[in-house]
Design a protein around this motif. Structure first.
Motif, PDB file in Angstrom:
ATOM      1  N   GLY A   1       0.799  -1.218   0.000  1.00 23.31           N
ATOM      2  CA  GLY A   1       0.000   0.000   0.000  1.00 23.31           C
ATOM      3  C   GLY A   1       0.835   1.273   0.000  1.00 23.31           C
ATOM      4  O   GLY A   1       0.285   2.379   0.033  1.00 23.31           O
ATOM      5  N   LEU A   2       2.147   1.136  -0.048  1.00 25.41           N
ATOM      6  CA  LEU A   2       3.063   2.276  -0.055  1.00 25.41           C
ATOM      7  C   LEU A   2       2.612   3.330  -1.065  1.00 25.41           C
ATOM      8  O   LEU A   2       2.216   3.007  -2.174  1.00 25.41           O
ATOM      9  CB  LEU A   2       4.479   1.794  -0.422  1.00 25.41           C
ATOM     10  N   SER A   3       2.679   4.584  -0.664  1.00 25.38           N
ATOM     11  CA  SER A   3       2.266   5.699  -1.512  1.00 25.38           C
ATOM     12  C   SER A   3       3.439   6.657  -1.671  1.00 25.38           C
ATOM     13  O   SER A   3       4.094   7.011  -0.684  1.00 25.38           O
ATOM     14  CB  SER A   3       1.078   6.411  -0.865  1.00 25.38           C
ATOM     15  N   LEU A   4       3.684   7.080  -2.922  1.00 24.55           N
ATOM     16  CA  LEU A   4       4.828   7.953  -3.184  1.00 24.55           C
ATOM     17  C   LEU A   4       4.598   8.811  -4.411  1.00 24.55           C
ATOM     18  O   LEU A   4       3.715   8.553  -5.217  1.00 24.55           O
ATOM     19  CB  LEU A   4       6.106   7.120  -3.361  1.00 24.55           C
ATOM     20  N   ILE A   5       5.424   9.837  -4.537  1.00 24.26           N
ATOM     21  CA  ILE A   5       5.438  10.723  -5.695  1.00 24.26           C
ATOM     22  C   ILE A   5       6.839  10.646  -6.309  1.00 24.26           C
ATOM     23  O   ILE A   5       7.835  10.746  -5.598  1.00 24.26           O
ATOM     24  CB  ILE A   5       5.145  12.185  -5.288  1.00 24.26           C
ATOM     25  N   ILE A   6       6.900  10.465  -7.622  1.00 22.65           N
ATOM     26  CA  ILE A   6       8.172  10.447  -8.328  1.00 22.65           C
ATOM     27  C   ILE A   6       8.630  11.883  -8.547  1.00 22.65           C
ATOM     28  O   ILE A   6       7.871  12.720  -9.036  1.00 22.65           O
ATOM     29  CB  ILE A   6       8.041   9.707  -9.676  1.00 22.65           C
ATOM     30  N   VAL A   7       9.867  12.161  -8.186  1.00 26.51           N
ATOM     31  CA  VAL A   7      10.450  13.489  -8.353  1.00 26.51           C
ATOM     32  C   VAL A   7      11.191  13.520  -9.690  1.00 26.51           C
ATOM     33  O   VAL A   7      11.951  12.604  -9.996  1.00 26.51           O
ATOM     34  CB  VAL A   7      11.420  13.804  -7.201  1.00 26.51           C
ATOM     35  N   PRO A   8      10.992  14.552 -10.509  1.00 22.00           N
ATOM     36  CA  PRO A   8      11.724  14.624 -11.779  1.00 22.00           C
ATOM     37  C   PRO A   8      13.236  14.630 -11.546  1.00 22.00           C
ATOM     38  O   PRO A   8      13.714  15.285 -10.622  1.00 22.00           O
ATOM     39  CB  PRO A   8      11.280  15.957 -12.384  1.00 22.00           C
ATOM     40  N   ALA A   9      13.951  13.896 -12.388  1.00 22.36           N
ATOM     41  CA  ALA A   9      15.414  13.832 -12.269  1.00 22.36           C
ATOM     42  C   ALA A   9      16.025  15.206 -12.511  1.00 22.36           C
ATOM     43  O   ALA A   9      15.587  15.944 -13.380  1.00 22.36           O
ATOM     44  CB  ALA A   9      15.967  12.820 -13.260  1.00 22.36           C
TER      45      ALA A   9
END
Length: 106
Positions: free
Chosen positions: A96-104
């Motif tokens: 259920g982990l929730s995350l946002i990908i940060v632009p490189a």
């Protein structure tokens, strides 16, 4: 056992990903979503797998190694939720982990 991950790409697109127990988060994100390159192959040397973890999940993650901390310090968009996905091995406690990908940045 499969582990569900709620991912928000930098574009705002949301996805529900499925991963195997023991999988490296960076590899799952690289193979199944947009925005994670993992250029260094998981060595905590490039920052192209930077993510922001939802606050309620931070305490469940493994401790941050010094190499990860040092690299994150060099990035412009680091915050208290920043982690390198190459340093997170998935297990049942992260279902259920929730995350946002940060632009490189590089």
């Amino acid at each position: 056992m499969s582990i569900q991950i709620e991912v928000t790409a930098a574009s705002g697109r949301q996805q529900q990903l499925e991963a195997a127990d023991g999988a490296l988060l960076m590899e799952v994100l690289r193979d199944q979503s947009d925005g994670v390159e993992g250029i260094c192959g998981g060595c905590a040397a490039c920052g192209t797998c930077h993510v922001h973890i939802a606050p309620q999940w931070l305490e469940r993650l493994p401790a941050m190694p010094a190499e990860e901390h040092n690299l994150l310090d060099a990035l412009d968009v680091r915050n208290d939720q920043s982690r390198l996905s190459c340093q997170i091995r998935l297990d049942a406690s992260l279902d259920g982990l929730s995350l946002i990908i940060v632009p490189a940045e590089c």
